[in-house]
Design an enzyme around this catalytic site. Structure first.
Site: not given
Ligand code: AMP
Ligand code: MG
Length: 465
Positions: A82, A102, A165, A236
């Site tokens: 996203r 983001k 960001r 990540d």
């Molecule tokens: P995070 O733990 O928030 O850093 O995200 C982990 C993964 O989930 C990353 O690949 C993000 O891009 C994906 N992600 C988190 N929220 C969303 C969302 N609402 N839509 C699509 N991908 C998401």
């Molecule tokens: Mg992340």
């Protein structure tokens, strides 16, 4: 005015950059704009507020591919689900910085996600990352939050937003895991060359790794010196630059307790306050595995080089942590026994981390009562204070490193709730307090006080960000 962006990442590793465009927004409304940061980037704030607004919320860029260990389990394909890297811009000091959105819509990495973000979590990242910057902790920066007019469905329908960001780069440990996992050594090498050019020009691959180990060790120490808990230290979410990234279920610890965690999904406390150094080291071991073929042709030799470098983590961490604590205590020399005893006392007495160090500055100037009154066991803290005073603490120096105002969880929640309901006043006031965190200012007592007991006992941050 126009923003001139380069595409160094996309050019270096096109296999890891999916060209994409942000989803169109209905009615963009600027909720927060970081004017000092805009100036640093050579962008005119007045222009960003008017004709430049589309740059903060839309445009073409690339979704970056990355993999990652999430709570210990490996996912070979995460990536920007996203988010979009619009490109790199050169700031007024000649440094290359990523401009990234983001909440800008689904990408090919979105899996089941909707690609969107709600106002609350984007404002959280804004205020916490800017507070971290003001505290001297390396971090990505928040340039703006724009509400989009989209409705985002979470447990309830929420107003959507996009965060613009800025980062030294968005290269993560998971970026290298992704490249390694493709089996394409040329890709891995190009990614590492790109990271070297960007962050440590002239370094060898092993030196790059050593720089990342040192940067992460110092970063985690700095987090802990201000009581910060990241909450989701997946590979990540750990950068190669050593900047803090992705403020999801993060929080500032109140009562000192190394097992403190706030994330609603971190059931076992993997990412609890006191676990952060071990987890960072674990993540760096994953980075070493990914980089291994670049260290030496012979695998055994590569492993021993990697291990020797990884082992420097502890010394780097120790130096940053102990040095930082010496400064917080306003003393020099060996503080280890003194510190251990203090932390044990703070733990037993449930003492607020930020308040204690702030009030200890007053004690250095002769008024010990405010710090003392945080403890139930007065005899124990009096004995400790007597030992500390023998080291002739420097109260003025302490005030320059011990913050008065940090984004305490209850204050952040209050500001986000008001912001989501259309009132940015509490957010703006909180932001003003925490972006000048050092030195008491009259009228801001509310922002220095710990949360009410019932709030602290039940507080969790949710990953539904
Ligand atoms: P995070 O733990 O928030 O850093 O995200 C982990 C993964 O989930 C990353 O690949 C993000 O891009 C994906 N992600 C988190 N929220 C969303 C969302 N609402 N839509 C699509 N991908 C998401
Ligand atoms: Mg992340």
């Amino acid at each position: 005015m126009n923003i001139s962006l380069s595409s160094d990442f996309a050019n270096a590793v096109p296999e890891m950059a999916v060209s994409w465009e942000a989803v169109p927004v209905g009615e963009p409304e600027l909720l927060a704009l970081n004017e000092p940061l805009a100036a640093e980037l050579g962008l005119d704030p007045a222009w960003l507020r008017a004709d430049g607004l589309p740059f903060l919320v839309s445009g073409k860029g690339v979704a970056q591919a990355y993999a990652g260990h999430q709570f210990g389990g490996y996912s070979p394909r995460l990536g920007d689900g996203r988010a979009l890297l619009l490109g790199e811009l050169t700031d007024t000091e000649g440094r290359l910085r990523d401009l990234h959105l983001k909440g800008s819509g689904r990408t090919p990495f979105a899996r089941g996600g909707d690609g969107l973000a709600a106002v609350g979590p984007m404002l959280r990242e804004y205020v916490v990352s800017e507070a971290m910057h003001a505290l001297g902790v390396p971090t990505t920066r928040a340039l703006a939050v724009v509400s989009t007019g989209h409705v985002v469905q979470r447990e309830e329908p929420l107003a959507g937003a996009v965060l613009a960001r800025i980062a030294a780069s968005h290269l993560r440990v998971g970026s290298f895991q992704y490249a390694r996992n493709t089996g394409d050594l040329d890709l891995l090498r190009r990614l590492a060359d790109h990271a070297i050019a960007r962050h440590h020009p002239g370094s060898t691959y092993l030196e790059l790794f050593a720089h990342v180990v040192a940067a992460q060790a110092s970063l985690i120490a700095r987090w802990m010196l201000v009581g910060f808990i990241h909450g989701v230290m997946n590979t990540d979410n750990m950068t190669i630059s050593g900047e803090t990234i992705d403020y999801g279920p993060c929080a500032f610890m109140e009562a000192y307790d190394p097992t403190t965690k706030y994330s609603s999904i971190d059931h076992r406390g993997r990412y609890a306050y006191g676990n952060q150094p071990i987890i960072a080291e674990w993540n760096l071991a994953r980075l070493a595995e990914a980089l291994l073929p670049l260290f030496a042709d012979d695998e055994d030799e590569a492993v021993s080089l990697a291990l020797a470098t990884l082992r420097t983590f502890d010394a780097h961490f120790e130096e940053a942590w102990t040095g930082g604590m010496r400064a917080k205590l306003g003393v020099s020399g060996d503080v280890k026994p003194l510190l251990e005893d203090l932390l044990a006392l703070m733990h037993e007495n449930h003492v607020d981390f930020t308040s204690f160090f702030h009030l200890l500055g007053k004690a250095a100037r002769g008024d010990a009562e405010p710090a003392r009154s945080l403890f139930l066991d007065l005899a124990a803290i009096d004995a400790w204070l007597a030992r500390w005073r023998e080291l002739k603490p420097d109260g003025g120096a302490m005030d320059r490193v011990n913050p008065v105002y940090v984004p305490r969880n209850h204050l952040v929640e209050e500001a986000l709730a008001a912001g989501a309901a259309g009132d940015m006043g509490p957010f703006d006031r909180l932001l003003k307090a925490v972006t000048s965190p050092f030195g008491e200012r009259p009228g801001l007592e509310y922002f220095a006080a710990p949360a009410p007991q019932d709030f602290s006992a039940t507080y969790r941050t949710y990953c539904g960000t």
